[in-house]
Write a protein that holds these residues in place. Structure first.
Motif, PDB file in Angstrom:
ATOM      1  N   LEU A  42     -32.691  77.192 -79.397  1.00 18.86           N
ATOM      2  CA  LEU A  42     -32.589  76.141 -78.378  1.00 18.86           C
ATOM      3  C   LEU A  42     -33.720  75.132 -78.503  1.00 18.86           C
ATOM      4  N   HIS A  43     -34.876  75.538 -79.069  1.00 19.74           N
ATOM      5  CA  HIS A  43     -35.935  74.557 -79.327  1.00 19.74           C
ATOM      6  C   HIS A  43     -35.459  73.526 -80.358  1.00 19.74           C
ATOM      7  N   LEU A  44     -34.711  73.975 -81.360  1.00 17.59           N
ATOM      8  CA  LEU A  44     -34.114  73.049 -82.323  1.00 17.59           C
ATOM      9  C   LEU A  44     -33.061  72.180 -81.642  1.00 17.59           C
ATOM     10  N   TYR A  45     -32.239  72.817 -80.834  1.00 19.66           N
ATOM     11  CA  TYR A  45     -31.171  72.117 -80.113  1.00 19.66           C
ATOM     12  C   TYR A  45     -31.749  71.023 -79.222  1.00 19.66           C
ATOM     13  N   ASP A  46     -32.901  71.300 -78.608  1.00 14.14           N
ATOM     14  CA  ASP A  46     -33.545  70.323 -77.729  1.00 14.14           C
ATOM     15  C   ASP A  46     -34.367  69.290 -78.494  1.00 14.14           C
ATOM     16  N   GLY A  47     -34.492  69.448 -79.793  1.00 16.28           N
ATOM     17  CA  GLY A  47     -35.193  68.458 -80.598  1.00 16.28           C
ATOM     18  C   GLY A  47     -36.700  68.491 -80.473  1.00 16.28           C
ATOM     19  N   VAL A  48     -37.285  69.668 -80.135  1.00 16.82           N
ATOM     20  CA  VAL A  48     -38.737  69.727 -79.949  1.00 16.82           C
ATOM     21  C   VAL A  48     -39.458  70.397 -81.118  1.00 16.82           C
ATOM     22  N   ILE A  49     -38.715  70.773 -82.153  1.00 13.41           N
ATOM     23  CA  ILE A  49     -39.318  71.316 -83.368  1.00 13.41           C
ATOM     24  C   ILE A  49     -39.255  70.245 -84.454  1.00 13.41           C
TER      25      ILE A  49
END
Length: 395
Positions: A42-49
């Motif tokens: 979900l961190h990838l999904y949210d664009g924060v990585i």
């Protein structure tokens, strides 16, 4: 083959991508039978990585059947294997001391500069988790190439179902290592922030390790109920002052150890957390670390702080003074999965640990985008999503 690809923030799509091939003699190709959506995804999904590119194949929790082997692998065609999310060579300094998630050789040389600049040393490689970690295709796909397949995968017996062993790939050893890093003793009171999959396994692991009392902190009613069924006391942080409650529950001294299983996208309406939320949205790269800050303030002087939750950038208003003045011990890191898989497989076989309680939904791979959206938006009821490439209809 079909695989789930990242196309942008909140935009993932199942597309046709090239089939994987044997590149190195230590490679194997796995036909995926089960793969999970992880909270870290979900961190990838949210664009924060950082370092994720359109078209990257996602997924780092997977298992399946060996269908192709390189000349130097120890695997055989037809074996069922669970694959650790960490890609580790088995021969470098860190692998030889069982610090597998710090492997020096798995992240290709041309991928190392970004993470070395951020962290002082290059990261080891992970499946399906950005070009910071090697740019390797992940396991939310029909097939996947597994480098260093003589080191990572664990062969599982046929009498165990996928659902029982799939989480050996990540979240079970991550929860276990989170509890181990808390150095739990038989008289200890342990507080766990976050009742997502890793937090729940940390709760379960702490109890198996003999903690006298485990207190789980979250705000989702169903997840808190799961923690209670495991044997934990629970706190809803939206209804209770967490630090005051922990002081009362620990006899006024503070809890002996704390486990932050939340990580970089903490919830809550504290002023610093709201500022960090804004910074994440505009791309400044501030981690939302309110759970960790709260844990540091709540643990007793001389206590232990374990951080299995994922962090990737910087955080503001960090209570460094409390960390030092209270004399706290801190342990963290990506999970050294290969260190734990054999022992945890034994605990699954003998019934000490159950993993299936966590699974809420099983979907065909083709419905992965829906799985991501629901797991992101409906976290109370969507506790864990399993994707099945051969499934035609949702179960």
């Amino acid at each position: 083959m079909r695989a789930l690809t990242w196309q942008g923030t909140h935009d993932v799509r199942v597309e046709d991508v090239p089939d994987p091939e044997i590149i190195n003699p230590r490679d194997a190709v796995i036909k995926v039978t089960s793969t999970a959506i992880c909270g870290s995804d979900l961190h990838l999904y949210d664009g924060v990585i950082p370092g994720v590119r359109p078209g990257d194949v996602l997924g780092h929790e997977f298992m399946g059947e060996v269908v192709e082997t390189g000349s130097d692998t120890t695997l055989e065609k037809g074996q069922r294997v669970v694959v650790p999310f960490t890609i580790s060579c088995g021969k470098c300094f860190h692998c030889e001391v069982q610090q597998y998630s710090a492997c020096e050789n798995s992240n290709p040389a041309d991928k190392q500069d970004m993470s070395a600049t951020l962290y002082g040393h290059p990261m080891s490689a992970l499946f399906g988790y950005s070009h910071l970690t090697g740019g390797y295709s992940g396991g939310q796909a029909e097939y996947v190439r597994v480098p260093f397949s003589d080191v990572g995968p664990i062969v599982v017996p046929d009498h165990l179902e996928d659902d029982q062993v799939l989480f050996l790939s990540d979240i079970l050893p991550t929860g276990w290592m989170g509890a181990e890093n808390a150095e739990i003793g038989p008289d200890d009171t342990v507080a766990v922030w976050g009742c997502g999959p890793v937090g729940l396994f940390a709760v379960q692991s702490a109890l198996v390790m003999g903690a006298a009392r485990v207190i789980a902190i979250d705000h989702h009613p169903h997840r808190l109920e799961l923690a209670k069924k495991l044997g934990a006391d629970v706190i809803d942080f939206t209804k209770t002052n967490v630090r005051e409650a922990l002081m009362e529950m620990s006899g006024g001294i503070g809890v002996d150890a704390v486990i932050d299983a939340v990580g970089m996208e903490a919830h809550g309406f504290a002023a610093d957390n709201m500022v960090d939320m804004v910074k994440q949205k505009v791309g400044i790269g501030a981690d939302r670390a309110s759970a960790l800050k709260q844990a540091i303030l709540a643990v007793r002087p001389g206590g232990r702080v374990s951080i299995p939750g994922v962090y990737g950038g910087m955080t503001d208003k960090f209570p460094l003074g409390a960390l030092m003045e209270k004399g706290l011990q801190v342990k963290t890191g990506q999970t050294h999965v290969q260190r734990y898989t054999k022992d945890l497989l034994d605990k699954i076989e003998d019934g000490t640990i159950d993993t299936t309680f966590l699974i809420s939904h099983r979907l065909p791979l083709e419905e992965a985008a829906r799985g991501y959206k629901c797991f992101h938006d409906e976290q109370d009821s969507w506790t864990k999503v399993i994707l099945k490439p051969e499934m035609k209809e949702a179960a």
